[in-house]
Design a protein around this motif. Sequence first.
Motif, PDB file in Angstrom:
ATOM      1  N   ARG A 113     -10.393 -21.951   3.339  1.00 42.97           N
ATOM      2  CA  ARG A 113     -10.315 -21.387   2.170  1.00 42.97           C
ATOM      3  C   ARG A 113     -11.380 -19.865   2.246  1.00 42.97           C
ATOM      4  O   ARG A 113     -12.745 -20.022   2.185  1.00 42.97           O
ATOM      5  CB  ARG A 113     -10.404 -21.769   0.840  1.00 42.97           C
ATOM      6  CG  ARG A 113      -9.472 -23.371   0.402  1.00 42.97           C
ATOM      7  CD  ARG A 113      -9.649 -23.796  -0.734  1.00 42.97           C
ATOM      8  NE  ARG A 113      -9.276 -22.753  -1.740  1.00 42.97           N
ATOM      9  CZ  ARG A 113      -8.734 -23.778  -3.017  1.00 42.97           C
ATOM     10  NH1 ARG A 113      -9.423 -24.851  -3.412  1.00 42.97           N
ATOM     11  NH2 ARG A 113      -8.740 -23.226  -4.104  1.00 42.97           N
ATOM     12  N   ASN A 114     -10.335 -18.693   1.236  1.00 43.25           N
ATOM     13  CA  ASN A 114     -11.409 -17.197   1.050  1.00 43.25           C
ATOM     14  C   ASN A 114     -11.465 -17.173  -0.438  1.00 43.25           C
ATOM     15  O   ASN A 114     -10.227 -16.802  -0.495  1.00 43.25           O
ATOM     16  CB  ASN A 114     -10.309 -16.373   2.436  1.00 43.25           C
ATOM     17  CG  ASN A 114     -11.732 -14.904   2.009  1.00 43.25           C
ATOM     18  OD1 ASN A 114     -12.332 -14.547   1.158  1.00 43.25           O
ATOM     19  ND2 ASN A 114     -11.537 -14.556   3.176  1.00 43.25           N
ATOM     20  N   CYS A 146      -9.129 -22.720   8.754  1.00 38.36           N
ATOM     21  CA  CYS A 146      -8.750 -22.020   8.179  1.00 38.36           C
ATOM     22  C   CYS A 146      -9.273 -22.067   6.786  1.00 38.36           C
ATOM     23  O   CYS A 146      -8.253 -21.757   5.950  1.00 38.36           O
ATOM     24  CB  CYS A 146      -7.081 -21.622   8.036  1.00 38.36           C
ATOM     25  SG  CYS A 146      -6.112 -21.722   9.792  1.00 38.36           S
ATOM     26  N   ALA A 177     -12.196 -14.395  -1.744  1.00 37.47           N
ATOM     27  CA  ALA A 177     -11.522 -13.566  -2.044  1.00 37.47           C
ATOM     28  C   ALA A 177     -10.979 -12.948  -1.750  1.00 37.47           C
ATOM     29  O   ALA A 177     -10.094 -11.995  -3.191  1.00 37.47           O
ATOM     30  CB  ALA A 177     -12.774 -12.189  -1.163  1.00 37.47           C
ATOM     31  N   MET A 178      -9.718 -13.324  -1.351  1.00 36.43           N
ATOM     32  CA  MET A 178      -9.158 -13.459  -1.183  1.00 36.43           C
ATOM     33  C   MET A 178      -7.787 -14.036  -2.157  1.00 36.43           C
ATOM     34  O   MET A 178      -6.901 -13.442  -2.533  1.00 36.43           O
ATOM     35  CB  MET A 178      -8.061 -13.757   0.634  1.00 36.43           C
ATOM     36  CG  MET A 178      -6.361 -13.154   0.793  1.00 36.43           C
ATOM     37  SD  MET A 178      -6.468 -11.844   0.769  1.00 36.43           S
ATOM     38  CE  MET A 178      -7.170 -11.452   2.036  1.00 36.43           C
ATOM     39  N   GLU A 179      -8.035 -15.322  -2.458  1.00 39.33           N
ATOM     40  CA  GLU A 179      -7.232 -15.932  -3.727  1.00 39.33           C
ATOM     41  C   GLU A 179      -7.609 -14.867  -4.453  1.00 39.33           C
ATOM     42  O   GLU A 179      -6.145 -15.013  -5.334  1.00 39.33           O
ATOM     43  CB  GLU A 179      -8.062 -17.293  -3.085  1.00 39.33           C
ATOM     44  CG  GLU A 179      -7.881 -17.613  -2.412  1.00 39.33           C
ATOM     45  CD  GLU A 179      -8.055 -19.417  -2.320  1.00 39.33           C
ATOM     46  OE1 GLU A 179      -8.813 -19.669  -3.647  1.00 39.33           O
ATOM     47  OE2 GLU A 179      -8.044 -20.490  -2.130  1.00 39.33           O
ATOM     48  N   GLN A 180      -8.507 -14.079  -4.902  1.00 42.07           N
ATOM     49  CA  GLN A 180      -8.050 -13.724  -6.240  1.00 42.07           C
ATOM     50  C   GLN A 180      -7.329 -12.482  -6.307  1.00 42.07           C
ATOM     51  O   GLN A 180      -7.004 -11.899  -7.200  1.00 42.07           O
ATOM     52  CB  GLN A 180      -9.950 -13.071  -7.153  1.00 42.07           C
ATOM     53  CG  GLN A 180     -10.762 -14.254  -7.141  1.00 42.07           C
ATOM     54  CD  GLN A 180     -12.286 -13.496  -7.430  1.00 42.07           C
ATOM     55  OE1 GLN A 180     -12.603 -12.337  -7.002  1.00 42.07           O
ATOM     56  NE2 GLN A 180     -13.358 -14.427  -7.651  1.00 42.07           N
ATOM     57  N   VAL A 181      -7.152 -11.403  -5.228  1.00 42.14           N
ATOM     58  CA  VAL A 181      -6.404 -11.012  -4.898  1.00 42.14           C
ATOM     59  C   VAL A 181      -5.002 -11.670  -5.312  1.00 42.14           C
ATOM     60  O   VAL A 181      -3.771 -10.435  -5.669  1.00 42.14           O
ATOM     61  CB  VAL A 181      -6.963 -10.243  -3.567  1.00 42.14           C
ATOM     62  CG1 VAL A 181      -5.764  -8.999  -2.816  1.00 42.14           C
ATOM     63  CG2 VAL A 181      -8.234  -9.122  -3.215  1.00 42.14           C
ATOM     64  N   LEU A 182      -4.593 -12.064  -4.382  1.00 38.68           N
ATOM     65  CA  LEU A 182      -3.440 -13.084  -4.354  1.00 38.68           C
ATOM     66  C   LEU A 182      -3.023 -13.434  -6.092  1.00 38.68           C
ATOM     67  O   LEU A 182      -2.096 -13.298  -5.963  1.00 38.68           O
ATOM     68  CB  LEU A 182      -2.935 -14.167  -3.198  1.00 38.68           C
ATOM     69  CG  LEU A 182      -3.174 -13.784  -1.949  1.00 38.68           C
ATOM     70  CD1 LEU A 182      -2.876 -14.878  -1.284  1.00 38.68           C
ATOM     71  CD2 LEU A 182      -2.282 -13.147  -1.512  1.00 38.68           C
ATOM     72  N   HIS A 183      -3.828 -14.016  -6.480  1.00 41.10           N
ATOM     73  CA  HIS A 183      -3.498 -14.262  -7.812  1.00 41.10           C
ATOM     74  C   HIS A 183      -3.358 -13.379  -8.994  1.00 41.10           C
ATOM     75  O   HIS A 183      -2.184 -13.621  -9.881  1.00 41.10           O
ATOM     76  CB  HIS A 183      -5.038 -15.196  -8.733  1.00 41.10           C
ATOM     77  CG  HIS A 183      -4.488 -16.145  -9.822  1.00 41.10           C
ATOM     78  ND1 HIS A 183      -4.116 -16.836 -10.329  1.00 41.10           N
ATOM     79  CD2 HIS A 183      -5.554 -15.474 -10.842  1.00 41.10           C
ATOM     80  CE1 HIS A 183      -4.115 -17.551 -11.234  1.00 41.10           C
ATOM     81  NE2 HIS A 183      -4.727 -16.239 -11.966  1.00 41.10           N
TER      82      HIS A 183
END
Length: 341
Positions: free
Chosen positions: A117-118, A115, A120-126
């Motif tokens: 790290r993504n 799995c 783009a997804m981390e930016q959304v979650l942040h």
Amino acid sequence: MGSFVDTAAAAAEVGKICNAHNSIDIDFTVLLTHIGFEEDRHLARQLDPAWGVDLIIGGHSHTLPEHAVEENGVVIAQAGTGTDQIGRFDIIVDTDNNCIDSYTWHTVSITAETCPRNPAMEQVLHRFTSQVDEKYSHIVARFRRELTHPERTRETELGNLFADIFTRSLGIDIMLIGSGSIRAEKLGPIVTYGDLIEGFPYDDGVFMFKVTGQQLRQMLHYMLREEAYTGHTEFYQLPSTLRLRYDRAKGDFDYFTYCGKEVGKEISDDALFTVGLQNYHFKNIESFFNISYDTICKLQKPRSVATSCQDILMEYFREHEMLDAAVDGRMTILPSTAQTG
């Protein structure tokens, strides 16, 4: 051994739902359950194949099977505990017959390799983490020390604390707290909101009902039957108003006393007590305590006395600081002959 849930009733409810949608061309039907692996198998055996249930993905027992199993044409799987791994199905569906043609199932470990790290997804979650952290990191309670709940099938410090809080807050004689409701093995001395809802996540209400001393004794005798010690039944934490010692070798109590009004006095058969249970446990009272709803209604109709267990704890924490609890002997369980030998 009694079932955790009434799987016959659950199967009937599944049938109603499936039949209500029989005018729609449904290719694939999945049940998401939280009743345990063995109960899933029991449920599958009671499903009518005509209802078209293809797959059960379950939880509660945290089972990690080597492979998916089939019961009555229904495929069943769980994926263990937490997020250590996830289960993966690759399924080919026969849309002509609306059933599984073939499948493979295996678990995938959650690692950096499987799995990655993504960004783009981390930016959304942040964007949400600061709001979430603010909500869950604020302190809701302070204990004198760390309190523990290492096992479900014995008296624990956290179990005693919670059982006493609910008994006092609700003004009832006895609150029986489901041991499995306490998901934390330890809590405190500083307790954040996040710690609380992670350690006590089931925010249901509380029902109150009346029982006689004889019925109370029978309920707890059933709780302490031998199946309890292998983790196959529900178990409960007791308030300080109760004191009992159960001898597994004899299969009976050495003493069974109520200390709320007359310290150390053996409970008489005709004594009356108000008892509190979380909604889930109350709805399953016959399976969990071997006493019927109709029986307890003969004394008084049960009624809801709280809508949120977490709110009760939060309110108590606001009004009381530096809480403490100890294993004080309110529930002593003597070992069986096999253990002592």
